[in-house]
Design an enzyme around this catalytic site. Structure first.
Site, mmCIF file in Angstrom:
data_model
loop_
_atom_site.group_PDB
_atom_site.id
_atom_site.type_symbol
_atom_site.label_atom_id
_atom_site.label_comp_id
_atom_site.label_asym_id
_atom_site.label_seq_id
_atom_site.Cartn_x
_atom_site.Cartn_y
_atom_site.Cartn_z
ATOM 1 N N TYR A 183 -8.208 -0.888 5.754
ATOM 2 C CA TYR A 183 -7.192 -0.098 5.604
ATOM 3 C C TYR A 183 -7.122 0.562 6.933
ATOM 4 C CZ TYR A 183 -6.372 -0.809 0.558
ATOM 5 O OH TYR A 183 -5.927 -1.200 -0.687
ATOM 6 N N ASP A 294 -8.969 -2.842 -10.106
ATOM 7 C CA ASP A 294 -7.639 -3.477 -10.953
ATOM 8 C C ASP A 294 -8.142 -4.354 -11.919
ATOM 9 O OD1 ASP A 294 -6.019 -1.737 -9.433
ATOM 10 O OD2 ASP A 294 -4.291 -3.577 -9.536
HETATM 11 C C1 IPM Z 1 -4.987 1.958 -5.224
HETATM 12 C C2 IPM Z 1 -3.548 1.698 -4.856
HETATM 13 C C3 IPM Z 1 -3.544 2.168 -3.270
HETATM 14 C C4 IPM Z 1 -4.614 1.564 -2.130
HETATM 15 C C5 IPM Z 1 -2.270 1.743 -2.724
HETATM 16 C C6 IPM Z 1 -0.925 2.595 -3.434
HETATM 17 C C7 IPM Z 1 -2.046 2.279 -1.290
HETATM 18 O O1 IPM Z 1 -3.660 0.257 -4.886
HETATM 19 O O2 IPM Z 1 -5.305 3.360 -5.050
HETATM 20 O O3 IPM Z 1 -5.856 1.301 -5.693
HETATM 21 O O4 IPM Z 1 -4.529 0.282 -1.895
HETATM 22 O O5 IPM Z 1 -5.802 2.089 -2.206
HETATM 23 MG MG MG Z 2 -5.115 -0.561 -6.061
#
Ligand code: IPM
Ligand code: MG
Length: 407
Positions: A183, A294
């Site tokens: 990231y 997720d």
């Molecule tokens: C999360 C989200 C974020 C991430 C995005 C919105 C940048 O998906 O908090 O999991 O990828 O960290």
């Molecule tokens: Mg996410």
């Protein structure tokens, strides 16, 4: 300022009441208002609220009311300051994280965020995307440890897409590294390769201290749970993962009481839906943690139920639901506010060390679900379908029915 956010053992000395005995005024059935507040509150915290975009403002409004009421029963009061982030900030200031927002966040005791993003800004250049504001906020607050619990509540076992016997009793914690890896790694960007082809590229990179500190948070977390830690990587392919595994193994010597295992991320993705109960605490890098959290959320029935806490070595923590801004249902009073309400509970517990107030919120959420209230995402027949606001009112009623703490 809040105490160091990473005092995960919660053996935090509670501020004393300094000899004062606050008196309480009791007002029955005043849902949504503070029923029972210490007239001389002994504890006061500053909270930065970042509603953001889409359903963010709706869920933050519910969570703030629940936070206020639950904390008041423990003699805690707040000063809230609402600031702009994400698309809302882009529209009014041209930047996804205005300097005033970051400085207000840094000066507060904790930060509660709704969600960011929406169709409107999807085509923006990278530095002007709402998501960039969120990443800048995480980096600016140096909240490298992201705790994402996934618990299957008995009331919601039927909302899981997995078979009841697979989902029932799942209680796991993903500890995601949040301020490093692909990231943030450099070099990154767009270029042209030696064949004249356009390319996009990123770098997965971790330094020793980044892995060591997240590993310690994960071992500490596992120690307070069921004593099992699974480190997830891709060490059969990636150098950054080989190094990750080496450092996690080195830190393991400080925690002989925690049982450590390692798993490749593809297998972990499979095991999470095959047999999620095998997991207690998972530690992983930024991108694998994004994906696996997720996935883990769906085991619990809905991403609308999952809170998160992002913590640093010191300074305020950032608390947010793991779901996005859901622009498709924004403004329609359909959002599930419980992930944000539970994030407010994590704010109390991990951000302020106010575990009793946190427990009030958790108990109220369970009570509301037991009383059959469901937003659309967790609805199953026989229950009462409600919108975001009504769900919030029901949670407030559950908090309101609790006995105030004796002070
Ligand atoms: C999360 C989200 C974020 C991430 C995005 C919105 C940048 O998906 O908090 O999991 O990828 O960290
Ligand atoms: Mg996410």
């Amino acid at each position: 300022m809040a105490m160091a956010s990473l005092q995960l053992n919660n053996a935090i000395a509670k501020p004393l009441f300094m000899g004062m005995r606050p008196s309480f005024s009791y007002k029955k059935n005043s849902v949504g208002r503070i029923r029972c507040a210490a007239t001389t509150p002994s504890k006061r915290y500053t909270i930065t609220l970042l509603p953001g975009d889409g359903i963010g403002p709706e869920v933050i409004s519910v969570a703030t009311n629940v936070l206020k009421l639950a904390a008041s029963l423990e003699g805690i009061e707040f000063d809230f300051q609402e600031m702009l982030v994400g698309g809302a900030a882009l529209d009014s200031t041209g930047l996804p994280l205005p300097a005033e927002t970051l400085s207000a966040a840094k000066q507060s005791d904790a930060v509660l965020l709704g969600a960011i993003g929406g169709y409107k800004w999807d085509k923006n250049e990278k530095h002007l995307k709402p998501e960039t504001g969120l990443l800048q906020l995480r980096a600016g607050l140096q909240v490298f440890a992201n705790l994402r619990p996934a618990t299957v509540l008995p009331q919601l076992v039927d909302a899981s897409t997995l078979k009841k016997e697979v989902a029932e009793g799942v209680d796991l914690m993903v500890v995601r590294e949040l301020t490093g890896g692909i990231y943030f790694g450099k070099p990154r960007g767009f270029s042209v390769n030696e064949n004249g082809q356009e390319i996009g590229f990123n770098t997965e990179v971790y330094a020793t201290h980044e892995i060591d500190r997240i590993a310690r948070v994960a071992f500490e977390t596992a120690r307070k749970r069921r004593g099992k830690l699974c480190s997830v990587d891709k060490a059969n392919v990636l150098e950054a993962s080989i190094f990750w595994r080496k450092r996690v193994m080195a830190i393991a010597s400080e925690y002989p009481d925690v049982e450590l295992s390692h798993m490749y991320v593809d297998n972990a993705a499979m095991q999470l839906v095959r047999d999620p109960k095998q997991f207690d605490t998972i530690v992983t890098n930024n991108i694998f943690g994004d994906i696996l959290s997720d996935e883990a959320s769906m085991i619990t029935g809905s991403i609308g139920m999952l809170p998160s806490a992002s913590l640093g070595e010191s300074g305020p923590g950032l608390f947010e639901p793991i779901h996005g801004s859901a622009p498709d249902i924004a403004g329609q009073d359909k959002a599930n506010p419980l992930a944000t309400v539970l994030s407010a509970a994590m704010l109390l517990k991990y951000g302020l060390g106010e575990e009793n107030a946190a427990k009030r919120i958790e108990a109220a959420v369970l009570d509301t679900l037991s009383r059959g209230y469901r937003t659309g995402d967790i609805y199953s027949s026989g229950n009462k379908l409600v919108g975001c606001k009504e769900m919030g009112e029901e949670v407030l009623k559950s908090v309101d029915s609790q006995v105030p703490a004796p002070v």
